[in-house]
Design a protein around this motif. Structure first.
Motif, PDB file in Angstrom:
ATOM      1  N   GLN A 189       0.841  -1.191   0.000  1.00 46.15           N
ATOM      2  CA  GLN A 189       0.000   0.000   0.000  1.00 46.15           C
ATOM      3  C   GLN A 189       0.877   1.243   0.000  1.00 46.15           C
ATOM      4  N   ALA A 190       0.548   2.202  -0.874  1.00 47.43           N
ATOM      5  CA  ALA A 190       1.287   3.466  -0.892  1.00 47.43           C
ATOM      6  C   ALA A 190       1.025   4.235   0.403  1.00 47.43           C
ATOM      7  N   VAL A 191       2.037   4.974   0.840  1.00 42.30           N
ATOM      8  CA  VAL A 191       1.936   5.805   2.041  1.00 42.30           C
ATOM      9  C   VAL A 191       1.814   7.248   1.567  1.00 42.30           C
ATOM     10  N   THR A 192       0.624   7.814   1.710  1.00 42.32           N
ATOM     11  CA  THR A 192       0.406   9.189   1.275  1.00 42.32           C
ATOM     12  C   THR A 192       0.996  10.163   2.287  1.00 42.32           C
ATOM     13  N   VAL A 193       1.316  11.353   1.799  1.00 44.60           N
ATOM     14  CA  VAL A 193       1.879  12.395   2.648  1.00 44.60           C
ATOM     15  C   VAL A 193       0.971  12.631   3.855  1.00 44.60           C
ATOM     16  N   ASN A 194       1.574  12.883   4.978  1.00 42.93           N
ATOM     17  CA  ASN A 194       0.920  13.138   6.266  1.00 42.93           C
ATOM     18  C   ASN A 194       0.285  11.906   6.895  1.00 42.93           C
ATOM     19  N   SER A 195       0.503  10.733   6.297  1.00 45.58           N
ATOM     20  CA  SER A 195       0.056   9.498   6.942  1.00 45.58           C
ATOM     21  C   SER A 195       0.951   9.219   8.146  1.00 45.58           C
ATOM     22  N   GLN A 196       0.396   8.484   9.091  1.00 46.55           N
ATOM     23  CA  GLN A 196       1.171   8.044  10.234  1.00 46.55           C
ATOM     24  C   GLN A 196       1.412   6.543  10.094  1.00 46.55           C
ATOM     25  N   VAL A 197       2.674   6.153  10.276  1.00 43.93           N
ATOM     26  CA  VAL A 197       3.050   4.748  10.151  1.00 43.93           C
ATOM     27  C   VAL A 197       3.666   4.268  11.460  1.00 43.93           C
ATOM     28  N   ARG A 198       3.614   2.958  11.662  1.00 45.47           N
ATOM     29  CA  ARG A 198       4.256   2.334  12.817  1.00 45.47           C
ATOM     30  C   ARG A 198       4.727   0.947  12.409  1.00 45.47           C
ATOM     31  N   LEU A 199       5.774   0.492  13.055  1.00 43.66           N
ATOM     32  CA  LEU A 199       6.347  -0.817  12.771  1.00 43.66           C
ATOM     33  C   LEU A 199       5.873  -1.835  13.803  1.00 43.66           C
ATOM     34  N   ARG A 200       5.452  -2.988  13.324  1.00 48.19           N
ATOM     35  CA  ARG A 200       5.121  -4.134  14.179  1.00 48.19           C
ATOM     36  C   ARG A 200       6.166  -5.199  13.871  1.00 48.19           C
ATOM     37  N   ALA A 201       6.793  -5.760  14.912  1.00 47.57           N
ATOM     38  CA  ALA A 201       7.909  -6.682  14.694  1.00 47.57           C
ATOM     39  C   ALA A 201       7.790  -7.937  15.547  1.00 47.57           C
ATOM     40  N   SER A 202       8.124  -9.066  14.919  1.00 51.66           N
ATOM     41  CA  SER A 202       8.155 -10.364  15.594  1.00 51.66           C
ATOM     42  C   SER A 202       9.511 -11.008  15.359  1.00 51.66           C
ATOM     43  N   LEU A 203      10.040 -11.651  16.373  1.00 55.78           N
ATOM     44  CA  LEU A 203      11.327 -12.330  16.234  1.00 55.78           C
ATOM     45  C   LEU A 203      11.072 -13.740  15.706  1.00 55.78           C
ATOM     46  N   LEU A 204      11.523 -13.998  14.467  1.00 55.69           N
ATOM     47  CA  LEU A 204      11.281 -15.286  13.820  1.00 55.69           C
ATOM     48  C   LEU A 204      12.317 -16.328  14.188  1.00 55.69           C
ATOM     49  N   SER A 205      13.596 -15.914  14.227  1.00 55.80           N
ATOM     50  CA  SER A 205      14.636 -16.887  14.554  1.00 55.80           C
ATOM     51  C   SER A 205      15.915 -16.172  14.961  1.00 55.80           C
ATOM     52  N   VAL A 206      16.755 -16.913  15.674  1.00 58.17           N
ATOM     53  CA  VAL A 206      18.097 -16.457  16.034  1.00 58.17           C
ATOM     54  C   VAL A 206      19.032 -17.633  15.802  1.00 58.17           C
ATOM     55  N   ALA A 207      20.077 -17.396  15.031  1.00 59.78           N
ATOM     56  CA  ALA A 207      21.110 -18.417  14.836  1.00 59.78           C
ATOM     57  C   ALA A 207      22.402 -17.901  15.443  1.00 59.78           C
ATOM     58  N   ASN A 208      23.052 -18.749  16.236  1.00 59.37           N
ATOM     59  CA  ASN A 208      24.321 -18.384  16.861  1.00 59.37           C
ATOM     60  C   ASN A 208      25.448 -18.770  15.907  1.00 59.37           C
ATOM     61  N   LEU A 209      26.061 -17.772  15.287  1.00 56.14           N
ATOM     62  CA  LEU A 209      27.159 -17.992  14.356  1.00 56.14           C
ATOM     63  C   LEU A 209      28.469 -17.657  15.054  1.00 56.14           C
ATOM     64  N   ARG A 210      28.961 -18.586  15.854  1.00 58.24           N
ATOM     65  CA  ARG A 210      30.207 -18.401  16.616  1.00 58.24           C
ATOM     66  C   ARG A 210      30.175 -17.095  17.422  1.00 58.24           C
ATOM     67  N   GLY A 211      29.087 -16.878  18.143  1.00 57.80           N
ATOM     68  CA  GLY A 211      28.983 -15.708  19.008  1.00 57.80           C
ATOM     69  C   GLY A 211      28.311 -14.506  18.380  1.00 57.80           C
ATOM     70  N   ILE A 212      28.026 -14.568  17.089  1.00 59.92           N
ATOM     71  CA  ILE A 212      27.291 -13.506  16.409  1.00 59.92           C
ATOM     72  C   ILE A 212      25.859 -13.990  16.234  1.00 59.92           C
ATOM     73  N   ALA A 213      24.909 -13.194  16.659  1.00 54.86           N
ATOM     74  CA  ALA A 213      23.508 -13.584  16.566  1.00 54.86           C
ATOM     75  C   ALA A 213      22.935 -13.112  15.236  1.00 54.86           C
ATOM     76  N   LYS A 214      22.570 -14.059  14.380  1.00 56.51           N
ATOM     77  CA  LYS A 214      21.880 -13.756  13.122  1.00 56.51           C
ATOM     78  C   LYS A 214      20.391 -13.808  13.419  1.00 56.51           C
ATOM     79  N   THR A 215      19.783 -12.646  13.407  1.00 59.60           N
ATOM     80  CA  THR A 215      18.432 -12.475  13.907  1.00 59.60           C
ATOM     81  C   THR A 215      17.481 -12.120  12.768  1.00 59.60           C
ATOM     82  N   ARG A 216      16.485 -12.977  12.525  1.00 56.91           N
ATOM     83  CA  ARG A 216      15.478 -12.732  11.490  1.00 56.91           C
ATOM     84  C   ARG A 216      14.231 -12.158  12.158  1.00 56.91           C
TER      85      ARG A 216
END
Length: 157
Positions: free
Chosen positions: A101-128
């Motif tokens: 959906q296009a976001v028209t000028v003066n619209s208000q937006v917000r982000l909704r986020a869910s953590l799908l996965s975390v992989a431990n790559l030798r101490g680095i967290a690859k987070t989807r």
């Protein structure tokens, strides 16, 4: 919903499979659209010419660049989650992203986020992270997708 505070890899892994939260509403202004157009050299009239857009655009207003709304991800994400004890965070990948959906000028937006996965790559967290950019008072979201961050945690004290 309050901001989720994460101090280490184990706490991050414990959040897998759940919605982490929703950001505050952010208003997309014509000034912000114009600044993005200047930064990216994308001056298409549908973004930067309000008078023409009112007459010729199916939205009857200017719209935000799709990539402007994507560029807001880190800002909105930081309103949802605070990752502590980090050496570095890297924006790694946009696995999938669908503009709905296009976001028209003066619209208000917000982000909704869910953590799908975390992989431990030798101490680095690859987070989807599953993301949805919602437009206030509009049923269809601006976009949905999966983004990946790499979190390099400091060694435990």
């Amino acid at each position: 919903m309050s901001k989720v505070i994460i101090h280490n890899l184990a706490e991050l892994e414990a959040c897998v499979g759940r919605e982490l939260g929703v950001s505050e509403l952010h208003t997309i202004t014509q000034e912000q659209i114009n600044q993005f157009a200047a930064a990216t050299h994308d001056h298409q009239w549908i973004h930067t010419d309000p008078a023409r857009a009112q007459v010729e655009s199916p939205f009857q207003a200017t719209i935000a660049h799709g990539y402007l709304t994507v560029a807001l991800l880190p800002y909105l994400w930081q309103q949802i989650v605070a990752i502590k004890n980090l050496k570095m965070q890297v924006n790694y990948e946009i696995e999938s992203l669908r503009f709905n959906q296009a976001v028209t000028v003066n619209s208000q937006v917000r982000l909704r986020a869910s953590l799908l996965s975390v992989a431990n790559l030798r101490g680095i967290a690859k987070t989807r992270v599953g993301v949805t950019l919602e437009i206030d008072s509009v049923k269809k979201p601006a976009y949905t997708g999966v983004i990946t961050f790499l979190y390099h945690f400091n060694e435990p004290a």
